[in-house]
Enzyme design. Structure first.
Site, PDB file in Angstrom:
ATOM      1  N   HIS A  37      -7.835 -14.867 -14.347  1.00  9.06           N
ATOM      2  CA  HIS A  37      -8.255 -13.461 -14.432  1.00  9.06           C
ATOM      3  C   HIS A  37      -9.751 -13.379 -14.746  1.00  9.06           C
ATOM      4  O   HIS A  37     -10.233 -14.044 -15.661  1.00  9.06           O
ATOM      5  CB  HIS A  37      -7.441 -12.793 -15.546  1.00  9.06           C
ATOM      6  CG  HIS A  37      -7.540 -11.302 -15.600  1.00  9.06           C
ATOM      7  ND1 HIS A  37      -8.715 -10.635 -15.845  1.00  9.06           N
ATOM      8  CD2 HIS A  37      -6.589 -10.336 -15.454  1.00  9.06           C
ATOM      9  CE1 HIS A  37      -8.482  -9.330 -15.850  1.00  9.06           C
ATOM     10  NE2 HIS A  37      -7.206  -9.122 -15.609  1.00  9.06           N
ATOM     11  N   GLU A  95       2.410  -8.958 -14.516  1.00  4.03           N
ATOM     12  CA  GLU A  95       1.368  -9.943 -14.856  1.00  4.03           C
ATOM     13  C   GLU A  95       1.729 -10.688 -16.154  1.00  4.03           C
ATOM     14  O   GLU A  95       1.464 -11.889 -16.280  1.00  4.03           O
ATOM     15  CB  GLU A  95       0.009  -9.247 -15.007  1.00  4.03           C
ATOM     16  CG  GLU A  95      -1.133 -10.193 -15.319  1.00  4.03           C
ATOM     17  CD  GLU A  95      -2.483  -9.462 -15.334  1.00  4.03           C
ATOM     18  OE1 GLU A  95      -3.090  -9.322 -14.259  1.00  4.03           O
ATOM     19  OE2 GLU A  95      -2.907  -9.026 -16.421  1.00  4.03           O
ATOM     20  N   ASP A 137      -3.208  -8.064  -4.250  1.00  3.79           N
ATOM     21  CA  ASP A 137      -3.434  -6.632  -4.452  1.00  3.79           C
ATOM     22  C   ASP A 137      -4.184  -6.074  -3.240  1.00  3.79           C
ATOM     23  O   ASP A 137      -4.988  -6.785  -2.620  1.00  3.79           O
ATOM     24  CB  ASP A 137      -4.314  -6.404  -5.696  1.00  3.79           C
ATOM     25  CG  ASP A 137      -3.485  -6.067  -6.928  1.00  3.79           C
ATOM     26  OD1 ASP A 137      -2.293  -6.410  -6.960  1.00  3.79           O
ATOM     27  OD2 ASP A 137      -4.048  -5.468  -7.876  1.00  3.79           O
ATOM     28  N   ALA A 189       0.858  -1.189   0.000  1.00  4.48           N
ATOM     29  CA  ALA A 189       0.000   0.000   0.000  1.00  4.48           C
ATOM     30  C   ALA A 189       0.887   1.230   0.000  1.00  4.48           C
ATOM     31  O   ALA A 189       1.259   1.761   1.049  1.00  4.48           O
ATOM     32  CB  ALA A 189      -0.920  -0.015   1.214  1.00  4.48           C
ATOM     33  N   GLY A 195       1.694   5.200  -1.453  1.00  2.77           N
ATOM     34  CA  GLY A 195       0.982   6.392  -1.899  1.00  2.77           C
ATOM     35  C   GLY A 195      -0.457   6.355  -1.425  1.00  2.77           C
ATOM     36  O   GLY A 195      -0.750   6.017  -0.280  1.00  2.77           O
ATOM     37  N   THR A 254      -4.539 -11.200 -23.108  1.00  2.53           N
ATOM     38  CA  THR A 254      -3.636 -10.051 -23.289  1.00  2.53           C
ATOM     39  C   THR A 254      -2.203 -10.414 -22.874  1.00  2.53           C
ATOM     40  O   THR A 254      -1.569  -9.726 -22.082  1.00  2.53           O
ATOM     41  CB  THR A 254      -4.153  -8.828 -22.512  1.00  2.53           C
ATOM     42  OG1 THR A 254      -4.380  -9.210 -21.139  1.00  2.53           O
ATOM     43  CG2 THR A 254      -5.443  -8.315 -23.105  1.00  2.53           C
ATOM     44  N   TYR A 262      -2.746   4.330  -1.978  1.00  2.99           N
ATOM     45  CA  TYR A 262      -3.373   3.015  -1.825  1.00  2.99           C
ATOM     46  C   TYR A 262      -3.533   2.591  -0.359  1.00  2.99           C
ATOM     47  O   TYR A 262      -4.140   1.566  -0.086  1.00  2.99           O
ATOM     48  CB  TYR A 262      -2.598   1.950  -2.602  1.00  2.99           C
ATOM     49  CG  TYR A 262      -2.876   1.945  -4.099  1.00  2.99           C
ATOM     50  CD1 TYR A 262      -2.684   3.097  -4.854  1.00  2.99           C
ATOM     51  CD2 TYR A 262      -3.330   0.797  -4.753  1.00  2.99           C
ATOM     52  CE1 TYR A 262      -2.924   3.103  -6.219  1.00  2.99           C
ATOM     53  CE2 TYR A 262      -3.574   0.794  -6.115  1.00  2.99           C
ATOM     54  CZ  TYR A 262      -3.368   1.952  -6.846  1.00  2.99           C
ATOM     55  OH  TYR A 262      -3.614   1.945  -8.201  1.00  2.99           O
ATOM     56  N   ASP A 278      -6.181  -3.198  -3.445  1.00  3.71           N
ATOM     57  CA  ASP A 278      -7.417  -2.513  -3.847  1.00  3.71           C
ATOM     58  C   ASP A 278      -8.527  -3.550  -4.028  1.00  3.71           C
ATOM     59  O   ASP A 278      -9.152  -3.666  -5.089  1.00  3.71           O
ATOM     60  CB  ASP A 278      -7.203  -1.704  -5.135  1.00  3.71           C
ATOM     61  CG  ASP A 278      -6.662  -2.534  -6.282  1.00  3.71           C
ATOM     62  OD1 ASP A 278      -5.896  -3.480  -6.025  1.00  3.71           O
ATOM     63  OD2 ASP A 278      -7.019  -2.245  -7.444  1.00  3.71           O
TER      64      ASP A 278
HETATM   65  N1  UDP Z   1       0.158  -0.134  -5.700  1.00  2.00           N
HETATM   66  C1  UDP Z   1       0.362   0.767  -4.661  1.00  2.00           C
HETATM   67  N2  UDP Z   1       0.416   2.114  -4.911  1.00  2.00           N
HETATM   68  C2  UDP Z   1       0.248   2.615  -6.171  1.00  2.00           C
HETATM   69  C3  UDP Z   1       0.026   1.705  -7.222  1.00  2.00           C
HETATM   70  C4  UDP Z   1      -0.029   0.344  -6.956  1.00  2.00           C
HETATM   71  O1  UDP Z   1       0.498   0.366  -3.509  1.00  2.00           O
HETATM   72  O2  UDP Z   1       0.293   3.844  -6.323  1.00  2.00           O
HETATM   73  C5  UDP Z   1       0.149  -1.579  -5.421  1.00  2.00           C
HETATM   74  C6  UDP Z   1      -1.140  -2.007  -4.736  1.00  2.00           C
HETATM   75  O3  UDP Z   1      -0.871  -3.097  -3.896  1.00  2.00           O
HETATM   76  C7  UDP Z   1      -1.988  -2.445  -5.909  1.00  2.00           C
HETATM   77  C8  UDP Z   1      -0.961  -3.099  -6.801  1.00  2.00           C
HETATM   78  O4  UDP Z   1       0.230  -2.313  -6.622  1.00  2.00           O
HETATM   79  O5  UDP Z   1      -3.035  -3.292  -5.503  1.00  2.00           O
HETATM   80  C9  UDP Z   1      -1.312  -3.183  -8.298  1.00  2.00           C
HETATM   81  O6  UDP Z   1      -1.688  -1.924  -8.815  1.00  2.00           O
HETATM   82  P1  UDP Z   1      -3.188  -1.656  -9.260  1.00  2.00           P
HETATM   83  O7  UDP Z   1      -4.096  -2.262  -8.282  1.00  2.00           O
HETATM   84  O8  UDP Z   1      -3.338  -0.191  -9.510  1.00  2.00           O
HETATM   85  O9  UDP Z   1      -3.292  -2.427 -10.636  1.00  2.00           O
HETATM   86  P2  UDP Z   1      -4.669  -2.975 -11.289  1.00  2.00           P
HETATM   87  O10 UDP Z   1      -5.176  -4.052 -10.397  1.00  2.00           O
HETATM   88  O11 UDP Z   1      -5.607  -1.799 -11.343  1.00  2.00           O
HETATM   89  O12 UDP Z   1      -4.227  -3.441 -12.620  1.00  2.00           O
HETATM   90  C1  GAL Z   2      -7.431  -5.408 -16.433  1.00  2.00           C
HETATM   91  C2  GAL Z   2      -6.640  -5.241 -15.159  1.00  2.00           C
HETATM   92  C3  GAL Z   2      -5.172  -5.140 -15.486  1.00  2.00           C
HETATM   93  C4  GAL Z   2      -4.748  -6.292 -16.350  1.00  2.00           C
HETATM   94  C5  GAL Z   2      -5.609  -6.346 -17.584  1.00  2.00           C
HETATM   95  C6  GAL Z   2      -5.207  -7.502 -18.466  1.00  2.00           C
HETATM   96  O1  GAL Z   2      -8.733  -5.741 -16.077  1.00  2.00           O
HETATM   97  O2  GAL Z   2      -7.027  -4.070 -14.493  1.00  2.00           O
HETATM   98  O3  GAL Z   2      -4.429  -5.182 -14.291  1.00  2.00           O
HETATM   99  O4  GAL Z   2      -4.897  -7.477 -15.629  1.00  2.00           O
HETATM  100  O5  GAL Z   2      -6.966  -6.463 -17.222  1.00  2.00           O
HETATM  101  O6  GAL Z   2      -5.825  -7.394 -19.706  1.00  2.00           O
HETATM  102 MN    MN Z   3      -5.460  -3.960  -8.264  1.00  2.00          MN
END
Ligand code: UDP
Ligand code: GAL
Ligand code: MN
Length: 316
Positions: A195, A265, A173, A84, A86, A207, A88, A175
């Site tokens: 996913h 990923e 993650d 976590a 910034g 992807t 987050y 969030d």
């Molecule tokens: N994260 C964080 N601060 C940030 C961006 C990302 O702590 O400013 C960490 C957090 O644990 C987050 C993970 O990196 O759950 C993956 O980033 P994010 O969730 O934004 O990616 P998404 O799931 O939207 O692709």
């Molecule tokens: C989005 C997700 C990204 C990545 C992507 C893959 O839904 O937010 O983190 O997993 O799919 O296409």
């Molecule tokens: Mn996330």
């Protein structure tokens, strides 16, 4: 007279015979006889096994009481990492509170929380045998770097601290939020989560990274599933190898001035293609948004929460 007696004896025989067969049939099927332990499990509407015979965990494919009692005897610790940085930190309260309610309830869990603002870590009351270690770490300017840097930090955490501290590790993650049971049915040597956007989608839409210049490259037509980077786990040894390999591959990409399409990923998906997970978790274990439903997903156990990326991330 004699004929009538024979007839009554015959009727009685029929009655006794039919009752006995009924009883035997009931005995074989009734839950009173414990047959629920071995019968009636499995799904026909979704695949619950991979082509390499790894289970895909869905609601209805396991008996939580049976599996809990097996793992109860093993005195295991599940390390769980979460980052976590910034803005987050705002997700921590819901993450931790809902984990207390649903995540490995009754088992020893040790959370390792990485943050740049330890003072923002909410004071969530943890249950018995549940521990939280906060580790301070500087944030970074790009969310992509934050997300990718997790691999190296996990690699080092396993190397330096976890060896005698835990048996399994999950990397999640932040969030996100738990809404249903996430328990020992998820444990395995190497565990990937399908996913949520790609579980019923043809492979050509996955992807994956398709540029040969990247170490995450997966040729067209290759690949089994599209796994999320937001949740993975397994034994310490296997997750150590996974995080180390992804870190090394990302370093090579950096040296070659390329960043994989979906960052770590993409590398995780490449890793799982050549190092098959021993267990897969269905998208019940990482849904995209609690408000979206799906026919096959009968229980949402863990889900991304809605977030405004432009507002929470340090960059676009
Ligand atoms: N994260 C964080 N601060 C940030 C961006 C990302 O702590 O400013 C960490 C957090 O644990 C987050 C993970 O990196 O759950 C993956 O980033 P994010 O969730 O934004 O990616 P998404 O799931 O939207 O692709
Ligand atoms: C989005 C997700 C990204 C990545 C992507 C893959 O839904 O937010 O983190 O997993 O799919 O296409
Ligand atoms: Mn996330």
């Amino acid at each position: 007279m004699r004929l009538r007696q024979i007839f009554y004896v015959f009727l009685l025989g029929m009655f006794v015979g039919l009752s006995l067969s009924g009883l035997i049939y009931w005995g074989f099927t009734s839950i009173w006889f414990g047959n629920h332990l071995t019968g009636n499990l499995g799904r026909t509407d979704v695949a619950s096994v991979t082509p390499w015979l790894a289970p895909i965990v869905w609601e209805g494919t396991f008996d939580s009481r049976v599996i809990d009692s097996i793992y109860k005897q093993q005195n295991i610790t599940i390390a769980t990492t979460v980052f976590a940085l910034g803005k987050y930190t705002r997700f921590l309260k819901d993450f931790l509170e809902s984990a207390e309610e649903h995540y490995f309830v009754g088992f020893r869990v040790h959370f390792y929380l990485f943050t740049d603002q330890p003072e923002e870590v909410p004071n969530v009351k943890l249950g018995q045998e549940r521990y939280l270690t906060v580790k301070t770490l500087p944030s970074m300017n790009r969310w992509q770097d934050i997300s990718m840097s997790r691999m190296e930090i996990l690699e080092k955490l396993i190397e330096n601290e976890l060896a005698s501290e835990a048996d399994y590790i999950f990397c999640l993650d932040v969030d996100t939020k738990f809404y249903g049971r996430w328990g020992v049915e998820s444990l395995g040597r190497l565990v990937g989560v399908i996913h949520p956007w790609f579980f019923n989608v043809p492979r050509f839409l996955f992807t994956y990274e398709h540029r040969p210049k990247s170490q995450a490259y997966i040729p067209a037509g290759k690949g089994d599933y599209y796994y999320t980077g937001a949740a993975f786990g397994g034994s310490l040894k296997d997750v150590h190898n996974l995080t180390k390999t992804c870190r090394e591959q990302m370093n090579i990409d950096t040296a070659n001035s390329i960043e994989a399409l979906w960052h770590e990923e993409s590398h995780l998906n490449k890793y799982f293609l050549y190092n098959k997970p021993s267990k897969l978790l269905s998208p019940e274990y990482l849904w995209r948004d609690i408000s979206m439903s799906s026919g096959s997903v009968k229980i949402i156990r863990f889900s991304h929460v809605a977030k405004n990326n432009a507002e929470v991330r340090p960059n676009l």
